[in-house]
Design a protein around this motif. Structure first.
Motif, PDB file in Angstrom:
ATOM      1  N   VAL A 140     -63.317 -30.080  30.872  1.00 55.85           N
ATOM      2  CA  VAL A 140     -63.997 -30.646  31.854  1.00 55.85           C
ATOM      3  C   VAL A 140     -63.119 -30.736  33.304  1.00 55.85           C
ATOM      4  O   VAL A 140     -63.761 -30.258  34.447  1.00 55.85           O
ATOM      5  N   ALA A 141     -61.905 -30.854  33.115  1.00 50.88           N
ATOM      6  CA  ALA A 141     -61.070 -30.846  34.310  1.00 50.88           C
ATOM      7  C   ALA A 141     -61.131 -29.345  34.924  1.00 50.88           C
ATOM      8  O   ALA A 141     -61.116 -29.520  36.160  1.00 50.88           O
ATOM      9  N   VAL A 142     -60.973 -28.630  34.347  1.00 49.98           N
ATOM     10  CA  VAL A 142     -60.809 -27.067  35.061  1.00 49.98           C
ATOM     11  C   VAL A 142     -62.294 -26.639  35.234  1.00 49.98           C
ATOM     12  O   VAL A 142     -62.294 -26.223  36.454  1.00 49.98           O
ATOM     13  N   ALA A 143     -63.401 -27.062  34.514  1.00 52.08           N
ATOM     14  CA  ALA A 143     -64.659 -26.740  35.222  1.00 52.08           C
ATOM     15  C   ALA A 143     -64.865 -27.616  36.523  1.00 52.08           C
ATOM     16  O   ALA A 143     -65.576 -26.897  37.439  1.00 52.08           O
ATOM     17  N   ALA A 144     -64.515 -28.947  36.471  1.00 54.31           N
ATOM     18  CA  ALA A 144     -64.984 -29.656  37.655  1.00 54.31           C
ATOM     19  C   ALA A 144     -63.954 -29.404  38.951  1.00 54.31           C
ATOM     20  O   ALA A 144     -64.714 -29.394  39.856  1.00 54.31           O
ATOM     21  N   THR A 145     -62.849 -28.803  38.795  1.00 58.06           N
ATOM     22  CA  THR A 145     -61.888 -28.371  39.853  1.00 58.06           C
ATOM     23  C   THR A 145     -62.175 -26.835  40.219  1.00 58.06           C
ATOM     24  O   THR A 145     -61.817 -26.635  41.048  1.00 58.06           O
ATOM     25  N   GLY A 146     -62.871 -26.233  39.479  1.00 58.72           N
ATOM     26  CA  GLY A 146     -63.341 -24.778  39.704  1.00 58.72           C
ATOM     27  C   GLY A 146     -62.099 -23.706  39.789  1.00 58.72           C
ATOM     28  O   GLY A 146     -62.079 -22.560  40.279  1.00 58.72           O
ATOM     29  N   LEU A 147     -61.135 -24.422  38.713  1.00 56.34           N
ATOM     30  CA  LEU A 147     -59.964 -23.653  38.653  1.00 56.34           C
ATOM     31  C   LEU A 147     -60.396 -22.215  37.750  1.00 56.34           C
ATOM     32  O   LEU A 147     -61.109 -22.327  37.002  1.00 56.34           O
ATOM     33  N   ARG A 148     -59.746 -21.098  37.766  1.00 55.59           N
ATOM     34  CA  ARG A 148     -60.037 -20.034  36.915  1.00 55.59           C
ATOM     35  C   ARG A 148     -58.765 -19.822  36.036  1.00 55.59           C
ATOM     36  O   ARG A 148     -57.795 -19.450  36.589  1.00 55.59           O
ATOM     37  N   VAL A 149     -59.142 -19.907  34.952  1.00 58.26           N
ATOM     38  CA  VAL A 149     -57.843 -19.744  34.065  1.00 58.26           C
ATOM     39  C   VAL A 149     -57.625 -18.120  33.763  1.00 58.26           C
ATOM     40  O   VAL A 149     -58.486 -17.375  33.503  1.00 58.26           O
ATOM     41  N   PRO A 150     -56.311 -17.770  33.999  1.00 61.88           N
ATOM     42  CA  PRO A 150     -56.000 -16.407  33.614  1.00 61.88           C
ATOM     43  C   PRO A 150     -56.411 -15.894  32.412  1.00 61.88           C
ATOM     44  O   PRO A 150     -56.277 -16.574  31.428  1.00 61.88           O
ATOM     45  N   ALA A 151     -56.848 -14.583  32.551  1.00 58.98           N
ATOM     46  CA  ALA A 151     -57.036 -13.796  30.974  1.00 58.98           C
ATOM     47  C   ALA A 151     -55.992 -14.184  30.182  1.00 58.98           C
ATOM     48  O   ALA A 151     -56.066 -14.104  28.891  1.00 58.98           O
ATOM     49  N   PRO A 152     -54.754 -13.833  30.543  1.00 59.12           N
ATOM     50  CA  PRO A 152     -53.492 -13.896  29.512  1.00 59.12           C
ATOM     51  C   PRO A 152     -53.711 -15.277  28.742  1.00 59.12           C
ATOM     52  O   PRO A 152     -52.785 -15.389  27.685  1.00 59.12           O
ATOM     53  N   VAL A 153     -54.022 -16.385  29.474  1.00 56.31           N
ATOM     54  CA  VAL A 153     -54.231 -17.585  28.938  1.00 56.31           C
ATOM     55  C   VAL A 153     -55.352 -17.725  28.145  1.00 56.31           C
ATOM     56  O   VAL A 153     -55.443 -18.454  27.028  1.00 56.31           O
ATOM     57  N   MET A 154     -56.653 -17.459  28.770  1.00 59.22           N
ATOM     58  CA  MET A 154     -57.848 -17.686  28.240  1.00 59.22           C
ATOM     59  C   MET A 154     -58.096 -16.768  27.068  1.00 59.22           C
ATOM     60  O   MET A 154     -58.918 -17.463  26.005  1.00 59.22           O
ATOM     61  N   ASP A 155     -57.639 -15.617  27.036  1.00 58.55           N
ATOM     62  CA  ASP A 155     -58.062 -14.636  25.819  1.00 58.55           C
ATOM     63  C   ASP A 155     -57.577 -15.243  24.386  1.00 58.55           C
ATOM     64  O   ASP A 155     -58.224 -15.195  23.555  1.00 58.55           O
ATOM     65  N   PRO A 156     -56.193 -15.515  24.601  1.00 55.76           N
ATOM     66  CA  PRO A 156     -55.736 -16.085  23.254  1.00 55.76           C
ATOM     67  C   PRO A 156     -56.331 -17.482  22.660  1.00 55.76           C
ATOM     68  O   PRO A 156     -56.503 -17.360  21.635  1.00 55.76           O
ATOM     69  N   LEU A 157     -56.484 -18.254  23.891  1.00 53.27           N
ATOM     70  CA  LEU A 157     -57.531 -19.549  23.454  1.00 53.27           C
ATOM     71  C   LEU A 157     -58.837 -19.305  22.824  1.00 53.27           C
ATOM     72  O   LEU A 157     -59.030 -19.873  21.758  1.00 53.27           O
ATOM     73  N   THR A 158     -59.496 -18.109  23.402  1.00 48.99           N
ATOM     74  CA  THR A 158     -60.721 -17.786  23.048  1.00 48.99           C
ATOM     75  C   THR A 158     -60.804 -17.300  21.544  1.00 48.99           C
ATOM     76  O   THR A 158     -61.638 -17.520  20.649  1.00 48.99           O
ATOM     77  N   LEU A 159     -59.753 -16.233  21.237  1.00 48.32           N
ATOM     78  CA  LEU A 159     -59.480 -15.951  19.887  1.00 48.32           C
ATOM     79  C   LEU A 159     -59.198 -16.918  19.004  1.00 48.32           C
ATOM     80  O   LEU A 159     -59.781 -17.073  17.918  1.00 48.32           O
ATOM     81  N   ILE A 160     -58.518 -17.854  19.187  1.00 48.84           N
ATOM     82  CA  ILE A 160     -58.157 -18.926  18.453  1.00 48.84           C
ATOM     83  C   ILE A 160     -59.294 -19.672  18.208  1.00 48.84           C
ATOM     84  O   ILE A 160     -59.689 -20.223  17.034  1.00 48.84           O
ATOM     85  N   GLY A 161     -60.171 -20.292  19.278  1.00 45.39           N
ATOM     86  CA  GLY A 161     -61.275 -21.185  19.192  1.00 45.39           C
ATOM     87  C   GLY A 161     -62.233 -20.499  18.207  1.00 45.39           C
ATOM     88  O   GLY A 161     -63.251 -21.217  17.765  1.00 45.39           O
ATOM     89  N   ASN A 162     -62.437 -19.139  18.324  1.00 50.60           N
ATOM     90  CA  ASN A 162     -63.343 -18.290  17.255  1.00 50.60           C
ATOM     91  C   ASN A 162     -63.139 -18.677  15.713  1.00 50.60           C
ATOM     92  O   ASN A 162     -64.184 -18.393  15.063  1.00 50.60           O
ATOM     93  N   MET A 163     -61.965 -19.016  15.663  1.00 45.90           N
ATOM     94  CA  MET A 163     -61.835 -19.494  14.123  1.00 45.90           C
ATOM     95  C   MET A 163     -62.452 -20.857  13.773  1.00 45.90           C
ATOM     96  O   MET A 163     -62.776 -21.227  12.711  1.00 45.90           O
TER      97      MET A 163
END
Length: 306
Positions: A173-196
């Motif tokens: 929520v904090a990231v969405a509220a501030t409009g920050l863009r998480v770099p792909a090298p950070v977001m992609d591994p998190l997305t892969l882990i979250g898919n589990m």
């Protein structure tokens, strides 16, 4: 109706795989516990963060959300009142209240939103409400009721920040509220882990069914019956009354909120119960029975309001 059946079929297959794994003992005696801990401490926080970090928080300010919030509070309040009167305990009552109003908006709600309502984004308000508010509050109560309430006041106030589920939600929520863009090298591994997360939860739920007794028996029969009744019939009825009578929703908008409210209890509630070792059978039985009962309810709602 196709969307309802498709969504339930997907869940049933994965749970069945977990059941077979449990029967064969492929994951060993600690398989369910490992999957549960994986989902709670790693995969689910990652999924919540990646989901909320890219979400449009403007959907929070909508009439659909108000209907969802009020109907959730109404049915949860009924369960809590009965739980207090019957002295079911804080942790057990919290799990039961969640099973009464916390809908399966993710792995079941999304496909049903696509096939029945025609738009996956329509489930976003209830998804965000549950992730941003309900989950952090519930896990904090479970933390405090399980002994986390001991210690100085400042430590108790920081309880949500020590819980991975709450922390993942709040960070997203904090990231969405501030409009920050998480770099792909950070977001992609998190997305892969979250898919589990969803598969791990469903597989653990399937394993838990091995050797278990028939649902709605024993000491948990009364709270299970109450939770299922509130989830399958109470919440959609309250949502319909609020949407049509208070907010004046008609047509597709009315169908949207009633369908989402009629979704069964979410499987990840069993993960919370198992992690905190409270109300595990209550959660398992309520999820299983509400999922079965919600099939004809959802089909009926779609037929009447669709």
């Amino acid at each position: 109706m196709q969307g309802v059946l498709t969504g339930f079929a997907v869940i049933a297959v994965v749970i069945a795989v977990g059941y077979v794994l449990g029967l064969r003992g492929n994951l060993g005696p600690q398989g369910r516990e490992v999957l549960t801990k994986l989902a709670f401490h790693v995969a689910s926080p990652a999924l919540l963060f990646t989901t909320l970090a890219t979400a449009d928080l403007s959907v929070v300010f909508s009439s659909r959300l108000l209907v969802t919030a009020l109907s959730t509070v109404a049915v949860a309040g009924v369960f809590v009142s009965v739980g207090v009167a019957r002295r079911w305990g804080v942790g057990r009552t919290t799990i039961g209240a969640l099973c009464s109003g916390y809908v399966n908006s993710g792995n079941l709600g999304i496909p049903i939103a696509v096939y029945v309502l025609g738009d996956a984004s329509l489930v976003a308000p209830v998804l965000l409400f549950q992730l941003v508010l309900v989950t952090p509050v519930a896990v904090t109560i479970l933390d405090l009721s399980g002994g986390g309430g001991e210690g100085p006041l400042w430590r108790r106030l920081l309880t949500p920040l020590r819980n991975p589920i709450a922390l993942g939600s709040l960070a997203g929520v904090a990231v969405a509220a501030t409009g920050l863009r998480v770099p792909a090298p950070v977001m992609d591994p998190l997305t892969l882990i979250g898919n589990m997360s969803v598969p791990a939860v469903l597989l653990a739920f399937g394993i838990s069914l091995c050797g278990s007794t028939m649902p709605m028996r024993g000491a948990d029969r009364e709270p299970v019956l109450l939770a299922v009744a509130l989830k399958a019939f109470g919440q959609p009825a309250v949502a319909w009354a609020l949407a049509s009578g208070v907010f004046g929703l008609r047509g597709d908008q009315l169908l949207d909120v009633v369908v989402t409210s009629a979704l069964p209890a979410a499987q990840n509630l069993y993960t919370y119960a198992s992690t905190y070792e409270v109300g595990e059978r209550l959660a398992r039985d309520a999820i299983l029975v509400s999922t079965v009962v919600s099939v004809p309810v959802l089909v009926g709602v779609a037929a009447v309001l669709g």
